[in-house]
Design an enzyme around this catalytic site. Structure first.
Site, PDB file in Angstrom:
ATOM      1  N   HIS A 138      -5.781  -4.357  -1.487  1.00 46.63           N
ATOM      2  CA  HIS A 138      -5.552  -3.229  -2.398  1.00 46.63           C
ATOM      3  C   HIS A 138      -5.487  -3.650  -3.864  1.00 46.63           C
ATOM      4  CE1 HIS A 138      -4.999   0.131   0.363  1.00 46.63           C
ATOM      5  NE2 HIS A 138      -4.340  -0.676   1.159  1.00 46.63           N
TER       6      HIS A 138
ATOM      7  N   SER B  60       0.797  -1.230   0.000  1.00 47.83           N
ATOM      8  CA  SER B  60       0.000   0.000   0.000  1.00 47.83           C
ATOM      9  C   SER B  60       0.829   1.280   0.000  1.00 47.83           C
ATOM     10  CB  SER B  60      -0.941  -0.001   1.197  1.00 47.83           C
ATOM     11  OG  SER B  60      -0.197   0.030   2.390  1.00 47.83           O
TER      12      SER B  60
ATOM     13  N   LYS C 184     -12.879  -1.703   0.720  1.00 45.63           N
ATOM     14  CA  LYS C 184     -12.100  -0.845  -0.184  1.00 45.63           C
ATOM     15  C   LYS C 184     -12.810  -0.750  -1.544  1.00 45.63           C
ATOM     16  CE  LYS C 184      -7.842  -1.017   2.383  1.00 45.63           C
ATOM     17  NZ  LYS C 184      -7.246  -2.121   3.138  1.00 45.63           N
TER      18      LYS C 184
HETATM   19  C1  LIG Z   1      -7.122  -2.551   4.618  1.00 49.05           C
HETATM   20  C2  LIG Z   1      -6.355  -3.807   4.718  1.00 49.05           C
HETATM   21  C3  LIG Z   1      -6.724  -4.819   5.612  1.00 49.05           C
HETATM   22  C4  LIG Z   1      -7.848  -4.642   6.596  1.00 49.05           C
HETATM   23  O1  LIG Z   1      -9.085  -4.691   5.956  1.00 49.05           O
HETATM   24  P1  LIG Z   1     -10.414  -4.382   6.818  1.00 49.05           P
HETATM   25  O2  LIG Z   1     -11.478  -5.114   6.102  1.00 49.05           O
HETATM   26  O3  LIG Z   1     -10.579  -2.900   6.803  1.00 49.05           O
HETATM   27  O4  LIG Z   1     -10.161  -4.914   8.179  1.00 49.05           O
HETATM   28  C5  LIG Z   1      -6.011  -5.988   5.604  1.00 49.05           C
HETATM   29  N1  LIG Z   1      -4.956  -6.177   4.766  1.00 49.05           N
HETATM   30  C6  LIG Z   1      -4.568  -5.210   3.901  1.00 49.05           C
HETATM   31  C7  LIG Z   1      -3.404  -5.462   2.995  1.00 49.05           C
HETATM   32  C8  LIG Z   1      -5.246  -4.002   3.857  1.00 49.05           C
HETATM   33  O5  LIG Z   1      -4.828  -3.051   3.029  1.00 49.05           O
END
Ligand SMILES: *Cc1c(COP(=O)(O)O)cnc(C)c1O
Length: 396
Positions: free
Chosen positions: A211, A183, A242
């Site tokens: 992502h 990220s 996301k």
């Molecule tokens: C955002 C993210 C998470 C967490 O996801 P949530 O559903 O918000 O708990 C886990 N792993 C990665 C790589 C992320 O970017």
């Protein structure tokens, strides 16, 4: 009794502030979308949300959520295995498996839970987990909860991964664990090479697609699509928070027996509430829309291309990206903070990242492009970057 810890906590908070690491939250008073109202006073263009497909305020998605809430109620008031599974939960699990070309899916309240509850049910101290050094915090926590022996390789360093795989040969089972897109840089894990090494050294592969899902690959189906590995990655975790509408919820999808065991033994699944019908119904609509047409994903790809090219042309130092994350390198921590503040004055909302979130002297502004941005908004963003860049002597 509270007195002594209160003073201790106050001091800790003071230390965080003095180190310049205290996180303030901006208050959004509109819906989450390309243009948002911040602090009830300023309309800004949002370039720091994970709303990659622009679905957070999509009318069809909202309508489907409302319909599900009308028909199936607001809350489930139970964990899945007691009395918290509706037909729509099963349908969503199937839709996610279809989307990724996997055998089965298990839903969680968040991907943090999916990762937190993944390793401990599958591996014991006889086994090995080989993890990329830049993996997400939830993977690190999940691995900590498991007794398997831990190996770490430098970010995306395939020679190091191979070394670790050699060391891990003494264990019973091995699993390579990686984020699909990292990220902070926006780089994609080298899944072709990881998969080949897994074959050579008899290891499973797990990828966290938070992502990358909805973004990477010809139709956005993630790294397995990009690297022609559909159906071949053993375990994929992802989020509904996301690209897929951005509400909340997570999932693990992959081999049937793995998912079956997780339903029996994964603690965040067994001891935490089911996701509410409104989220399930709205998410069903998201996957339906993405099955029907690739229009939204195509728009995202087009937007990323436009933005990255315009920024490079303007003379900015952009990390090579294969995702919707665009890291504008500024190197200096203070500069990245000031740059972001200046951009906000220009109506562009982005965040500067600096040590310890990224390595020392690697400060940057992370721009997240969305299918929800129109051309005019992208142009306005580039223009603002150029204006501030000249003012702050980043651009000649
Ligand atoms: C955002 C993210 C998470 C967490 O996801 P949530 O559903 O918000 O708990 C886990 N792993 C990665 C790589 C992320 O970017």
């Amino acid at each position: 009794m509270y007195g002594s810890i209160k003073n201790h906590l106050k001091k800790e908070l003071q230390d965080i502030k003095e180190a310049g690491l205290y996180k303030e939250e901006r208050i959004i008073t509109s819906a989450q979308k390309a243009e948002i109202m911040v602090n009830n006073s300023q309309n800004v263009l949002n370039f720091c949300a994970n709303n990659y497909l622009g679905l957070s305020d999509n009318a069809e998605v909202i309508k489907a959520g409302k319909k599900a809430m009308d028909e199936k109620g607001f809350g489930m008031s139970s964990v899945r295995f007691i009395c918290g599974t509706q037909d729509i939960h099963k349908e969503l699990e199937k839709a996610i498996a279809n989307y990724f070309g996997t055998e089965d899916t298990i839903l969680y309240a968040a991907c943090f839970d999916a990762n937190g509850g993944l390793f401990e049910p599958l591996f014991t101290k006889e086994d090995a987990i080989i993890s990329d050094s830049l993996n997400h915090a939830s993977i690190i926590d999940g691995v900590r909860l498991c007794k398997a022996k831990r190996y770490r390789y430098a970010n995306s360093d395939m020679a190091d991964l191979e070394e670790q795989l050699k060391l891990a040969q003494e264990q019973r089972f091995r699993i390579i664990v990686t984020d699909g897109v990292f990220s902070m840089d926006g780089n994609v894990a080298q899944m072709d090479k990881i998969s080949a090494l897994a074959d050579k050294y008899d290891a499973l592969v797990m990828v966290d697609e938070c992502h990358s899902a909805g973004v990477v690959g010809k139709t956005g189906r993630g790294v397995s699509e990009q690297f022609n590995l559909r159906g071949k990655i053993d375990i994929i975790t992802g989020t509904l928070g996301k690209a897929f509408g951005g509400a909340v919820g997570g999932f693990t999808t992959g081999r049937k027996e793995v998912i079956d065991i997780l339903r029996q033994r994964s603690r965040p699944y067994l001891f935490s509430n089911s996701i509410p019908p409104v989220v399930v119904g709205a998410s069903m609509k998201v996957f339906e829309m993405l099955e029907q047409s690739n229009e939204i994903h195509d728009k995202l790809v087009e937007n990323v291309e436009f933005f990255v090219n315009a920024m490079k042309e303007a003379g900015f130092d952009i990390k090579p990206t294969q995702s919707a994350i665009c890291a504008v390198m500024l190197y200096d921590a203070k500069l990245s903070q000031n740059f972001a503040s200046e951009l906000l004055k220009e109506g562009i909302y982005v965040t500067g990242f600096y040590y310890p979130v990224v390595p020392k002297d690697q400060a940057r502004i992370r721009v997240q492009v969305s299918a929800g941005h129109n051309r005019e908004q992208l142009e306005k963003c580039v223009k603002a970057f150029i204006k501030v860049g000249k003012k702050m002597n980043v651009l000649k």
